[in-house]
Design an enzyme around this catalytic site. Sequence first.
Site, PDB file in Angstrom:
ATOM      1  CG  HIS A 350      -2.034  -0.946   1.179  1.00 42.23           C
ATOM      2  ND1 HIS A 350      -3.275  -0.664   0.641  1.00 42.23           N
ATOM      3  CD2 HIS A 350      -2.098  -2.227   1.601  1.00 42.23           C
ATOM      4  CE1 HIS A 350      -4.044  -1.729   0.762  1.00 42.23           C
ATOM      5  NE2 HIS A 350      -3.353  -2.690   1.332  1.00 42.23           N
ATOM      6  CE  LYS A 536      -6.434  14.160   0.291  1.00 43.18           C
ATOM      7  NZ  LYS A 536      -6.585  12.969  -0.493  1.00 43.18           N
ATOM      8  NE  ARG A 537      -3.397  10.196   9.952  1.00 42.85           N
ATOM      9  CZ  ARG A 537      -3.190   9.402  11.000  1.00 42.85           C
ATOM     10  NH1 ARG A 537      -4.131   8.576  11.416  1.00 42.85           N
ATOM     11  NH2 ARG A 537      -2.064   9.456  11.664  1.00 42.85           N
ATOM     12  CE  LYS A 542      -2.423  11.101   3.140  1.00 45.64           C
ATOM     13  NZ  LYS A 542      -3.033  10.155   2.182  1.00 45.64           N
ATOM     14  CB  THR A 643     -10.128   5.160  -0.983  1.00 43.97           C
ATOM     15  OG1 THR A 643      -9.560   5.532   0.275  1.00 43.97           O
ATOM     16  CG2 THR A 643      -9.479   3.884  -1.450  1.00 43.97           C
ATOM     17  CE  LYS A 647     -13.950   6.050   0.937  1.00 41.43           C
ATOM     18  NZ  LYS A 647     -13.093   6.051   2.133  1.00 41.43           N
TER      19      LYS A 647
HETATM   20  C1  GL4 Z   1      -2.410   3.792   1.984  1.00 40.85           C
HETATM   21  C2  GL4 Z   1      -2.103   4.780   0.868  1.00 40.85           C
HETATM   22  O1  GL4 Z   1      -1.383   5.849   1.360  1.00 40.85           O
HETATM   23  C3  GL4 Z   1      -3.348   5.253   0.105  1.00 40.85           C
HETATM   24  O2  GL4 Z   1      -2.978   5.954  -1.039  1.00 40.85           O
HETATM   25  C4  GL4 Z   1      -4.205   4.057  -0.317  1.00 40.85           C
HETATM   26  O3  GL4 Z   1      -5.388   4.485  -0.927  1.00 40.85           O
HETATM   27  C5  GL4 Z   1      -4.516   3.217   0.905  1.00 40.85           C
HETATM   28  C6  GL4 Z   1      -5.313   1.973   0.553  1.00 40.85           C
HETATM   29  O4  GL4 Z   1      -4.664   1.247  -0.424  1.00 40.85           O
HETATM   30  O5  GL4 Z   1      -3.308   2.771   1.530  1.00 40.85           O
HETATM   31  N1  GL4 Z   1      -1.197   3.196   2.417  1.00 40.85           N
HETATM   32  C7  GL4 Z   1      -1.039   3.405   3.720  1.00 40.85           C
HETATM   33  S1  GL4 Z   1       0.222   2.827   4.581  1.00 40.85           S
HETATM   34  N2  GL4 Z   1      -1.996   4.120   4.244  1.00 40.85           N
HETATM   35  C8  GL4 Z   1      -2.881   4.383   3.265  1.00 40.85           C
HETATM   36  O6  GL4 Z   1      -3.921   4.981   3.425  1.00 40.85           O
END
Ligand code: GL4
Length: 795
Positions: A350, A536-537, A542, A643, A647
Amino acid sequence: MDSFTKAIKRYLEKRFGNSIEDASERQIYQALMVITRDKLAEKRYHYINKLKESEQKRVYYMSMEFLVGKTLRNNLYNLGIESEVKNFLSENGFVLDKIYDIEPDPGLGNGGLGRLASCYMDALTSQEYPITGFSILYEFGIFKQVISNGWQQEFPDNWLDLGKYGLIYRSDEEVEIKFYGETKEQWTSDGLRIKYEDYTPIIAEPYDLMISGYETDAVNVLRLWKSKASGGFNMRLFEQGEYSKSVESKAIAESISKLLYPADDNNKGKELRIKQQYFFTSASLQQIVKMHYKAYNTLDNLAEKVVIHINDTHPSLCIPELMRILMDEYEYSWDKAWEITIKTFAYTNHTIMAEALEKWSVDLFRPILPRIYTIISEINNRFCKWCKDIGASVDLEEMSIIHNDMIRMANLCIVSSYSVNGVSKLHSDILKKDTFKSFNRIYPGKFTNVTNGIAHRRWLGQANPELTKYLNELLEVDFIKDLSSIENLLEYKSDESVINNLENIKKIKKVQLAEYIKKNTGLTVDTNSIFDVQIKRLHEYKRQLLNALHIIYLYKEIKYNALKPYPRTFIFSAKASSGYVMAKNIIKLICSISEIIEMDPEVRKYIKVVFLEDYRVSLAEKIIPAADVSEQISQAGKEASGTGNMKLMLNGALTLGTMDGANVEIYNAVGKDNIFIFGLSSEEVSDLSERGYRSEEFYQNSSVIKETIDFMRTLDNGDSNFNYMADYLVSRDPYMCLADFESYLEQQKLIEKTYQDRIKWGQMSLVNIANSGIFSADRATSEYVKEIWNIKKVK
Ligand code: GL4
């Protein structure tokens, strides 16, 4: 349904001695949670019997995180009884939405990765595939964020207090996990056996959360393990008056499932984290193997009947744990155990952020898990030898699992799994071409892609009932059952009344969000303004900072250059990992901008900045349907997929983004005229990095950048950190905000212009909604089912 309402009444009478007329909201909540759970458990019973009979293959989805979100509404919705329950309650003077509010968000995850796991559980269940999730029952999930004077503060999230009613405790399936101690090799008449001595036992208690599917008989389970000391507290010490010592070992044991690590995308080699990882993987593997053996009386066919999916490297200790169980408990030889193991595991990567690729130091790891360490080390020896044997001109520096006294978990996963996938086309390409290129050479065909997807039933069906209802009437297809049919909406692209209706629905959602904003921040926002959303985080990559810089630019232009932009409301929501200083500084910066604008009557007519605290699933459900602009502005090459972008698109927001992660696929789906793309491509970022990026050059060479940053400094009032952040941008800027600033600005201007052409904007929004079908988690999980797992529906 009748039986459901009867059950509510009966529960209230038996549990509280109350009739529904006298019940409190809290009692109604508890009754609904318990009855729904039990109804699902009953359905589960029939489903699991069918599954057992069919002897079909199953998936076990291992993940340190499942960001479940509230369960009650989801379950009532899926059971198709939401509106009846609503009516029944309202006849008795209760408002179902207020009851929903009582449920805490089970925050058992940090962000995208955890939410993806939950979307997949929902989607697979709706499609009747047999899947079980495994994770940890964190007593404290992701912290509660409070913003105080612009700074983030963290508070514990005691979600179990009210969240426990959804769980079923399975005392009959406890298992023991062993830590520390020593292993000894012993020769017996059957050959070499491993004896494990002086270990510390910890008990894993299972709690099950029922996962419902939409209009289906399937009910799957998310099994969450809670840690507990083996043998309770020390009575002898207690009798001697040593009260705190008597419970010490208990406290240590229970600390394992105490808390979710609040770090997303970074890996600090913490001892407790290793213990958490082994704790839940060992408990899960022991259970899987035991069940399989009970059903088939052999483990020889394990890989035919079981797939264990590893969600990022966090659960990678599953691999040596399966080897251990096969060899030490079921007396398999190494070769036979290995043959089974490499056919059983599949791994999803990921992230390619170097700091997030997990590594453990051998010195830390070995004493905690001595037997597991020996197994990993042996896997590595054999792998390195195999590489030499096949004569591949391979780079063991890059591929060896143990390197410089560090264990590289991604390498372990790649070597030991039959499938490795990334989460968007771009990300999977980078894995093959760059991050794991040597592995891709020696394992042709092992690497693949499955672009992420989202549970549209939650993110559209439940979060946006107004839009769902309208589209249902308009399209006359059940797009909730099958999102691909939403593309029928394209037929209405030139129908102005449809465009108007969509706009009206957006307005309703904006009004609802504005009320929430008012209540939670005191700010009044203009619902005719553009709702520009970045949620988002908080991470430097980002680039919330890039967004902030644009707002500072607008502020300067309005104040000193008489700019009168179309009104905009910039909405942020984000948690920063507690130890991430720069991320917290960015939150402070955004809050300071918000405050300054609010104090300035000239500027606040045009722009406002809202930072909504405590970002979580239920808050995302409120913001997303109200968004006009979806900010997906990561530095290209850094966001594996994203993701939230999907959405927001599904709810009609237009993407302003870089060519990164799944943005690229959104771009391909909607076409270049229905998205706002800017910035360097991922190759350009790599090239610039290689040449040596110097943000100061961008500052010196661009008057707009220079003026914006110089202006930023004038805003500093001692309590804010404008100067500090300006210095950071000019001297470091690791994610190249300045390099992309001008092209970002250009697209922002285009957005402003386009938004004022209401028909054009409405058409673009419609095209986005209509093309969001491929981002359904149903599509994504179907690819896992076909390309990776090879499983069937339970019929
Ligand atoms: C993450 C990615 O940063 C994010 O882009 C992705 O959508 C998500 C699910 O595949 O996984 N990887 C980590 S570690 N945290 C995330 O949210």
